[in-house]
Structures are given as C-alpha cells and as structure tokens.
Design an enzyme around this catalytic site. Structure first.
Site, short mmCIF file in Angstrom:
data_model
loop_
_atom_site.label_atom_id
_atom_site.label_comp_id
_atom_site.label_asym_id
_atom_site.label_seq_id
_atom_site.Cartn_x
_atom_site.Cartn_y
_atom_site.Cartn_z
CG PHE A 151 -31.37 5.89 10.09
CD1 PHE A 151 -30.65 6.99 9.61
CD2 PHE A 151 -31.40 4.74 9.31
CE1 PHE A 151 -29.97 6.93 8.40
CE2 PHE A 151 -30.72 4.68 8.10
CZ PHE A 151 -30.00 5.78 7.65
CG ASP A 236 -37.95 0.70 10.14
OD1 ASP A 236 -37.58 -0.45 9.80
OD2 ASP A 236 -37.40 1.74 9.71
CE LYS A 265 -30.17 -2.08 9.06
NZ LYS A 265 -29.09 -1.41 8.37
C1 LIG Z 1 -34.59 0.97 11.28
C2 LIG Z 1 -34.08 1.11 9.88
N1 LIG Z 1 -34.93 1.33 8.88
C3 LIG Z 1 -34.52 1.47 7.62
C4 LIG Z 1 -33.18 1.40 7.29
C5 LIG Z 1 -32.74 1.57 5.88
O1 LIG Z 1 -32.30 0.38 5.34
P1 LIG Z 1 -31.41 0.38 4.01
O2 LIG Z 1 -30.10 0.94 4.38
O3 LIG Z 1 -31.37 -1.08 3.62
O4 LIG Z 1 -32.13 1.19 3.01
C6 LIG Z 1 -32.25 1.17 8.30
C7 LIG Z 1 -30.81 1.10 7.99
O5 LIG Z 1 -29.95 1.19 8.81
C8 LIG Z 1 -32.70 1.03 9.63
O6 LIG Z 1 -31.85 0.82 10.64
#
Ligand SMILES: Cc1ncc(COP(=O)(O)O)c(C=O)c1O
Length: 462
Positions: A151, A236, A265
């Site tokens: 994700f 990520d 976050k």
């Molecule tokens: C690992 C990871 N990358 C990217 C995202 C996307 O972040 P956003 O919801 O701020 O776009 C998330 C969101 O949960 C995430 O857990």
C-alpha cells in the site's frame, strides 16, 4: 458574519452523519453507522479520544499512524500558535524559506549518509509519486517493482503499485511498466532486476496491510541485486518512519541503505499534512539539473510553513521524550503480553511486528467445536471473525481497533508512541475478555458475526 468556530461546533453538534450522508461519501457513514461506530468525538489527548457522552476511547489506530506523539501534543500546539502569532511570510515561492531548510536538515541528519536532500510534499501518496518520478529520471528507466499486498497511497501512480486489486478496479489504465513481486521472495526480485530495465523497487520495510515482515537477509539481498544492476531501492517509510517500529526508520532494523526514503504521517505532529521524499544529491540533481529545471518538479503547498513548523516540533518532541527508544521498549512489552494470550487461546495464532506496529492474527483452531464456529463466520464473509472481535473491543471495552486489510483475520495495532503499561493492561485485558467469549461459544459473539454479515449491526452503547 465572521466565522466563529466554538459556536459553530456547539450549534451544529450531532449533524455529522447527516452531513456526510448528504454531502460527502455516504458509504463511509453507512459503514460506521452499521458497525455502531457513529459516536460524536469531542476531544482528543494522548492516545485517547472522548465522545459527547464523556466516554473515553483508547485509539490503537491513531489516525492511520498520524498521531505518533499522541493527539494534541502541547509542544506542537505551542509551536503552531507561535507560527500563527508571528505572521510568518508563508509560501512566497520566489524565496528559499528558512524553515524548509531546517526541516530538511533535521530529516537528512536522521537518515544514513547517502541521503542528502529532501523534497517536501503534502501527503504520503505525493511522496511516493515524487519517488517514482525521481527514480525514473535518475536511472533513465521506467519499470517499477512493487510487492504483493503493498500500500503506497491512492493517487494514480501510487495506486499502480497497490497490491490489492480491489483498490484499482475501474480506475485504469494505471501507470504502465510496473511489476508485482511476492513480498519476501528474493529470487523474484533478482529475476526481474536481471532484465536491466528496473528503475526502482518501491517497498514498505514492514508492510502495513497485514503487518508482513521479511528477514534482514532478504533486504540485504534485495539491495545487492538492485545496486548490481543500477536500480534504486525506495523505502516507503510513510507509516513505519519516525520511530513507529522502535527505530527512527524501519530500514535500520535490516542494515540497509535505501536510495530514496519517503515519510509523511507522523511528521505532521497530527496537525498539518506534510510529507517528504529523501534522496541523494545525485538523484535530486537528476531532476533539477540546471537552472532552467529549477521548477521541473514542485507543488504549491509543499513547503507550507505551518507544515514545516509541525515537522520541526515533532522531531524535537521525539528527541525530548526519547520516544523512539520508548517505542522499542513498550512495543516489546506489548508483544510479550499479547503472546501470553496467543499461548492461551487457540483462535489467536500469531503476534508479529516491530515497535508499535503490531499484527495480531486469528485462525483455524484445533478444537472441533471452535473450528466449526470459526468456519461458519468465515463462510458468511472472509475476515468476519476478526470484525466480530473488533466490535466488542469497541462497544464493550471502548478500544478502537482495525482489521489490517480486506478479507484477512489480522488486527493491526498502530497506537500513539506515547502509550505505556496502563494501555497494555487495558488492551490485553479487553482481548482476554473477548477471546474468552469466543472460545466459550458465547452467543453474543456469534450474533455479532451474523448481524454484521447481514449488515444489520446496530447496538449503540447509549
Ligand atoms: C506505506 C504508505 N505509503 C503511502 C501511504 C499514503 O499516504 P497518504 O494517505 O498520506 O497519501 C500510506 C498511507 O497509509 C502508507 O501506509
């Protein structure tokens, strides 16, 4: 009439769900009402929320990991008040503002020494989009690898790297040139990378959907395979970063040095959206290679001063409260306590994770009567057993939990990093109670499943 926040909140209190039903995403309102989760929260502090009945809830979701410092941390709040009171010259654009430089300095200092620059963004998904662009530009290649169950956000580029097809249906065609590999399968990465056309492998050091982990050997092998062919490793860390796993970055657990790191976050302090892509000088310069390319990649709000202030105050607070070390310690204690339950309850099959990113999994027990009950719920809908745990945790014990992904029997715990032994006792005691019911074949438990399957759950606790 000037907008008055206090009177607006007082006058319109209780209209939340009707407004969402009418004007926003009606299905979200439907789901929450069906689950009986439609409470009216009025205050948040630390790892807790309070509703308008004065009931307190322990929140193990923390806004999907945003509230690492807890809600409404006074240090971040005070810094933001200061920023407002100072009337700072925000977003001049034809300017190199100090605060963005200071936040970049702080983030780069916390990463390994191959990370030298920051590009700020407004969200986690935008940080991933930025990583895709910069990896392609830096390598002159287009193919991106991603992992099953991944994700990375829901904008179209990040969505192309999503490991669950459900999120993608109807939005295609998405980014071409992306290839999924099973998470933890080194040979699959080696095979794909051998073709010599891979720009990057974009991957979460610990996967959020299901809390899946891989070994240090896997990560080191992945890094070696990528670098041997000039491909980049993109970690990520949008969810895992800033101490969540008991290290500032989760990649530190595995002794690797990613070429690009994304964060978001927790950096917000729970107040102002912010993200960043961190990378080497060479990767950033591959996009901004001359003065004529100074604005080749940018975003209007990316260096928003309130976001920079929230980020700086958050990092200072993580240090002041020694929260990364605290997270490692409390996470270990929580996992040990949960393992104690797993040893006692057959239905509770696994506890895994690092720091305060913990997956607890339920599965088929040995006992025949229990097996029948578990199968019955799973026949109604996959993952229903775990929903039937989440419901009494909320209604009976006032603990907010979430199923870690669609159709799985895994709860993911990502509470605020400030939690301590009181919250461990609260959560473990509540799970003990609910699992005891499940094992005793208590009707209430099966009823919950039936009602949920029929979409008829509606037992408000007031
Ligand atoms: C690992 C990871 N990358 C990217 C995202 C996307 O972040 P956003 O919801 O701020 O776009 C998330 C969101 O949960 C995430 O857990």
């Amino acid at each position: 009439v000037p907008f008055d926040l206090r009177s607006t909140l007082a006058e319109r209190h209780g209209e939340n769900y009707a407004l969402h039903q009418q004007l926003l995403n009606p299905q979200l309102a439907n789901v929450l009402q069906t689950l009986g989760f439609d409470h009216f929260y009025t205050r948040g502090e630390g790892c807790y929320l309070w509703d308008d009945q004065g009931d307190r809830y322990f929140d193990t979701l923390a806004g999907f990991g945003v509230f690492a410092l807890g809600r409404n941390h006074p240090a971040v709040k005070a810094a933001l008040h200061d920023a407002l009171d100072l009337d700072l010259p925000n977003l001049v654009q034809m300017d190199c503002a100090l605060l963005a430089g200071l936040l970049a300095e702080q983030l780069v200092a916390r990463a390994h020494d191959g990370i030298e620059r920051a590009v700020f963004t407004n969200s986690g998904a935008e940080a991933v989009e930025t990583a895709i662009k910069f990896a392609r530009q830096a390598t002159g290649r287009s193919r991106i690898l991603f992992a099953d169950h991944a994700f990375h956000g829901l904008t179209t580029g990040a969505l192309a790297l999503n490991g669950s097809k459900g999120f993608q249906q109807g939005f295609g065609p998405l980014l071409p040139g992306v290839t999924a590999v099973p998470f933890g399968d080194l040979e699959a990465v080696q095979r794909e990378v051998a073709r010599g056309d891979v720009a990057a492998f974009v991957v979460e050091p610990i996967q959020g959907k299901g809390v899946h982990l891989a070994t240090a050997g896997y990560w080191q092998g992945v890094q070696e395979a990528l670098h041997a062919k000039g491909s980049l490793l993109v970690a990520d860390e949008v969810q895992t970063g800033l101490g969540r796993t008991g290290r500032f970055f989760a990649y530190e657990h595995y002794g690797i040095r990613p070429d690009i790191v994304t964060v978001s976050k927790a950096l917000s302090g729970g107040y102002i959206p912010v993200g960043a892509m961190l990378a080497s000088d060479a990767i950033v310069r591959s996009v901004h290679r001359s003065m004529s390319k100074a604005l080749k990649h940018s975003s209007t709000f990316s260096r928003n001063q309130l976001a920079m202030v929230a980020g700086l105050a958050t990092l200072a607070t993580l240090d002041d409260e020694d929260l990364v070390a605290h997270t490692a310690k409390v996470g270990e204690q929580l996992r040990t306590a949960l393992q104690g339950l797993a040893d006692r309850y057959e239905l509770f099959t696994d506890v895994r994770g690092e720091g305060l990113m913990i997956g607890i999994e339920f599965g088929l027990p040995e006992d025949r009567a229990l097996r029948r009950r578990f199968r019955l719920l799973e026949l109604m809908r996959k993952g229903l057993f775990t929903q039937a745990i989440v419901l009494p945790l909320f209604h009976r014990h006032k603990i907010i939990t979430q199923v870690a992904a669609d159709d799985v029997n895994i709860i993911k715990l990502i509470p605020s990093l400030v939690m301590g032994s009181d919250e461990i006792d609260l959560l473990v005691g509540a799970l003990d109670d609910v699992l005891a019911d499940a094992h005793a074949g208590n009707g209430l438990f099966v009823d919950a499943g039936k009602q949920l399957a029929g979409g008829a759950w509606k037992t408000r606790s007031r």
